[in-house]
Every structure is written in structure tokens, then in C-alpha cells.
Write a protein that holds these residues in place. Structure first.
Motif, short mmCIF file in Angstrom:
data_model
loop_
_atom_site.label_atom_id
_atom_site.label_comp_id
_atom_site.label_asym_id
_atom_site.label_seq_id
_atom_site.Cartn_x
_atom_site.Cartn_y
_atom_site.Cartn_z
N ARG A 78 -17.40 8.86 -4.52
CA ARG A 78 -17.33 7.98 -3.35
C ARG A 78 -16.63 6.68 -3.71
NH1 ARG A 78 -22.09 10.73 -3.03
NH2 ARG A 78 -22.57 11.67 -1.01
N PHE A 79 -15.71 6.27 -2.83
CA PHE A 79 -15.00 5.02 -3.06
C PHE A 79 -14.52 4.47 -1.73
CE2 PHE A 79 -11.24 2.46 -4.32
CZ PHE A 79 -11.86 1.60 -5.20
N GLN A 80 -14.90 3.25 -1.41
CA GLN A 80 -14.47 2.53 -0.21
C GLN A 80 -14.59 3.38 1.06
OE1 GLN A 80 -10.55 0.98 -1.09
NE2 GLN A 80 -11.41 -0.65 -2.35
N GLY A 81 -15.75 3.99 1.25
CA GLY A 81 -16.00 4.75 2.46
C GLY A 81 -15.45 6.17 2.46
N ARG A 82 -14.74 6.57 1.44
CA ARG A 82 -14.22 7.92 1.33
C ARG A 82 -15.07 8.70 0.34
NH1 ARG A 82 -9.20 7.28 3.49
NH2 ARG A 82 -7.86 5.59 2.85
N SER A 83 -15.08 10.01 0.49
CA SER A 83 -15.79 10.83 -0.49
C SER A 83 -15.06 12.16 -0.68
CB SER A 83 -17.23 11.07 -0.06
OG SER A 83 -17.28 11.82 1.13
N LEU A 84 -15.22 12.72 -1.88
CA LEU A 84 -14.58 13.99 -2.22
C LEU A 84 -15.43 14.68 -3.27
CD1 LEU A 84 -11.99 15.81 -1.99
CD2 LEU A 84 -11.12 14.54 -3.97
N ARG A 85 -15.67 15.98 -3.07
CA ARG A 85 -16.37 16.78 -4.09
C ARG A 85 -15.37 17.21 -5.14
NH1 ARG A 85 -21.09 18.53 -4.84
NH2 ARG A 85 -21.12 20.74 -5.20
N VAL A 86 -15.70 16.91 -6.40
CA VAL A 86 -14.78 17.19 -7.51
C VAL A 86 -15.52 17.90 -8.66
CG1 VAL A 86 -13.22 15.29 -6.96
CG2 VAL A 86 -15.13 14.88 -8.48
N PRO A 87 -14.78 18.74 -9.40
CA PRO A 87 -15.38 19.41 -10.55
C PRO A 87 -15.24 18.57 -11.81
CG PRO A 87 -13.19 20.27 -10.20
CD PRO A 87 -13.44 19.24 -9.11
N GLU A 88 -16.18 18.79 -12.74
CA GLU A 88 -16.12 18.12 -14.03
C GLU A 88 -16.79 19.03 -15.05
OE1 GLU A 88 -16.94 13.66 -15.13
OE2 GLU A 88 -18.84 14.71 -14.88
N ILE A 110 -7.62 15.84 -5.27
CA ILE A 110 -7.96 14.63 -6.03
C ILE A 110 -6.82 13.63 -5.96
CG2 ILE A 110 -8.36 13.75 -8.36
CD1 ILE A 110 -10.02 16.33 -8.87
N VAL A 111 -5.61 14.10 -6.16
CA VAL A 111 -4.44 13.20 -6.12
C VAL A 111 -4.27 12.61 -4.73
CG1 VAL A 111 -1.92 13.12 -6.32
CG2 VAL A 111 -3.27 14.27 -8.09
N GLU A 112 -4.50 13.41 -3.69
CA GLU A 112 -4.38 12.90 -2.33
C GLU A 112 -5.46 11.84 -2.06
OE1 GLU A 112 -2.83 12.15 1.29
OE2 GLU A 112 -1.94 13.29 -0.35
N PHE A 113 -6.69 12.08 -2.51
CA PHE A 113 -7.76 11.09 -2.38
C PHE A 113 -7.36 9.80 -3.08
CE2 PHE A 113 -11.63 8.98 -3.75
CZ PHE A 113 -12.48 9.10 -2.65
N TRP A 114 -6.83 9.90 -4.29
CA TRP A 114 -6.37 8.74 -5.06
C TRP A 114 -5.31 7.97 -4.27
CZ3 TRP A 114 -6.87 5.82 -9.39
CH2 TRP A 114 -5.74 5.13 -9.85
N ARG A 115 -4.30 8.67 -3.80
CA ARG A 115 -3.20 7.99 -3.08
C ARG A 115 -3.69 7.28 -1.83
NH1 ARG A 115 0.56 13.22 -3.90
NH2 ARG A 115 1.53 12.64 -5.88
N ASP A 155 -16.15 -1.05 -7.29
CA ASP A 155 -14.89 -1.77 -7.12
C ASP A 155 -13.69 -1.15 -7.81
OD1 ASP A 155 -16.22 -3.83 -5.69
OD2 ASP A 155 -16.91 -4.68 -7.58
N GLU A 156 -13.89 -0.08 -8.56
CA GLU A 156 -12.79 0.51 -9.32
C GLU A 156 -12.76 2.03 -9.14
OE1 GLU A 156 -12.60 -2.75 -12.94
OE2 GLU A 156 -13.48 -0.80 -13.36
N LEU A 157 -11.54 2.55 -9.07
CA LEU A 157 -11.33 3.99 -8.97
C LEU A 157 -10.58 4.43 -10.21
CD1 LEU A 157 -11.67 6.51 -7.17
CD2 LEU A 157 -9.43 5.97 -6.18
N TYR A 158 -11.07 5.49 -10.85
CA TYR A 158 -10.49 5.98 -12.10
C TYR A 158 -9.88 7.36 -11.89
CZ TYR A 158 -13.53 2.39 -14.03
OH TYR A 158 -14.15 1.20 -14.30
N LEU A 159 -8.64 7.52 -12.28
CA LEU A 159 -7.95 8.80 -12.22
C LEU A 159 -7.61 9.21 -13.64
CD1 LEU A 159 -6.56 11.02 -10.46
CD2 LEU A 159 -4.47 9.61 -10.62
N SER A 160 -8.09 10.38 -14.06
CA SER A 160 -7.74 10.93 -15.36
C SER A 160 -6.78 12.08 -15.13
CB SER A 160 -8.98 11.43 -16.10
OG SER A 160 -9.84 10.36 -16.38
N LEU A 161 -5.64 12.02 -15.79
CA LEU A 161 -4.61 13.06 -15.65
C LEU A 161 -4.56 13.82 -16.97
CD1 LEU A 161 -2.10 10.75 -13.83
CD2 LEU A 161 -3.44 12.61 -12.82
#
Length: 195
Positions: A78-88, A110-115, A155-161
Motif C-alpha cells: 500500500r502506498f498513497q491510497g493505492r494497493s497491489l498484491r505482490v509476490p515475495e 508492479i511496474v505500472e503501480f510504480w509508474r 512516505d517511501e516506495l521501493y522498487l527492486s529490479l
């Protein structure tokens, strides 16, 4: 019927608790270290606990391979009112071949959520000293990666590529065969929180 990922994690947790209570003993633990000084310094009790856990974890990993049990856990980012189910990949489990396919398959969402989430935020390459980066540089890293991971604080969003072996991609020693580039999106400077 094979055990589920959650059941395997429960078994690992139970075994960890039993081991640390002293209910599991590996009598040959001192023989497994080539250095007798190190073996004596650590002590037979601690060595026994370490090797008992390692042995049990190896059995769980063999079971995963044999029965095709996933090592992935799904959670909601969850980030700034958005949410996405992701695998880890769970750190105590291994990735079976289907898991890597699931990670790769989740990358577009995930990339679309990031953008959609980074508008107005500054981008930083994570590291000991985070360095500013540009959207163009991040897009090049996105194109070169096999899969993406996502996590957030308030306050921070992390993207690992990531690329290579999902079990080793977060280890610096695995580069260049496996690895992850981490990007931080934040309004100011990164907080330094390890997520």
C-alpha cells in the motif's frame, strides 16, 4: 496431498523453537567445521543448534522440489491510497521453477503501480549512500530486469529490479549472475530505513 507453503513455514517455526529450547541435538556438529579452534570457540551446543536448523531447512527445501511447493508469499503493498498484491520469496524457503515464472509474470503490474505512484517524487538509487537518479535511468533498469519487487513505508516506495536466482538476488556476492537494483521514490531524501 502435499503440504502447503504456510504449513512448511509452520513446521520450520516449530523446529526453530524446539531447537532453541535444546530439544534437537546434532551430535556430529563439531566434526562439520574444519577449524577446531573455531568449533571450540562457538561451542558444541550452539553448533548443534545451527546444524539442526540447517539440516531441517534442507529437508524442507528438498520437499519443496519434490512436491512443487511454492516458496512465495503474497502480500498487499500500500502506498498513497493505492494497493497491489505482490509476490515475495520467503527467506526460509527456496523458489521452485514456477515461482520464478510467477515473479516474472507479476512484473508488469508492479511496474505500472510504480509508474502511477511516483508522480512528484524524487528517485534515488539505494545503497550505502543513496544517489539521485532519473526516470530514464530507472526505465533502462526496468527493461534489463527479469522481475520486480515492491515495498513501501508511509512516505517511501521501493522498487527492486531483479535478475538471476530469486534466492540469491539480494546478496552482493551473487553478482553478476543474480542481483537487484533498488530504487527509492520519496518526496525528499531517503530515510535510510531498510525495507
Amino acid at each position: 496431498m502435499a503440504y502447503t507453503t504456510e504449513q512448511l513455514l509452520d513446521f520450520l517455526d516449530q523446529e526453530l523453537r524446539a531447537t532453541w529450547k535444546g530439544e534437537r541435538v546434532v551430535l556430529s556438529s563439531a566434526d562439520r567445521i574444519d577449524n577446531p579452534v573455531l568449533s571450540k570457540a562457538i561451542g558444541a551446543d550452539k553448533l548443534s543448534k545451527v546444524f539442526a536448523i540447517q539440516d531441517f531447512r534442507a529437508q524442507i527445501h528438498d520437499y519443496q522440489h519434490e512436491h512443487g511447493v511454492s516458496g512465495l508469499m503474497w502480500y498487499t503493498c500500500r502506498f498513497q491510497g493505492r494497493s497491489l498484491r505482490v509476490p515475495e520469496l520467503h527467506p526460509q524457503l527456496i523458489a521452485i521453477p514456477a515461482d520464478k515464472l510467477a515473479l516474472v509474470g507479476a512484473k508488469p503490474a508492479i511496474v505500472e503501480f510504480w509508474r502511477q505512484s511516483i508522480a512528484g517524487l524524487r528517485l534515488w538509487m539505494a545503497g550505502n549512500q543513496p544517489q539521485p537518479t532519473t526516470p530514464e535511468e530507472v526505465e533502462q533498469l526496468i527493461a534489463a530486469s527479469e522481475w520486480a519487487e515492491l515495498s513501501a513505508t508511509r512516505d517511501e516506495l521501493y522498487l527492486s529490479l531483479c535478475w538471476g536466482d530469486p534466492k540469491d538476488c539480494h546478496c552482493d556476492w551473487a553478482k553478476p549472475e543474480s542481483g537487484c537494483d533498488r530504487i527509492i521514490a520519496t518526496a525528499g531524501e531517503p530515510s535510510g530505513i531498510k525495507v
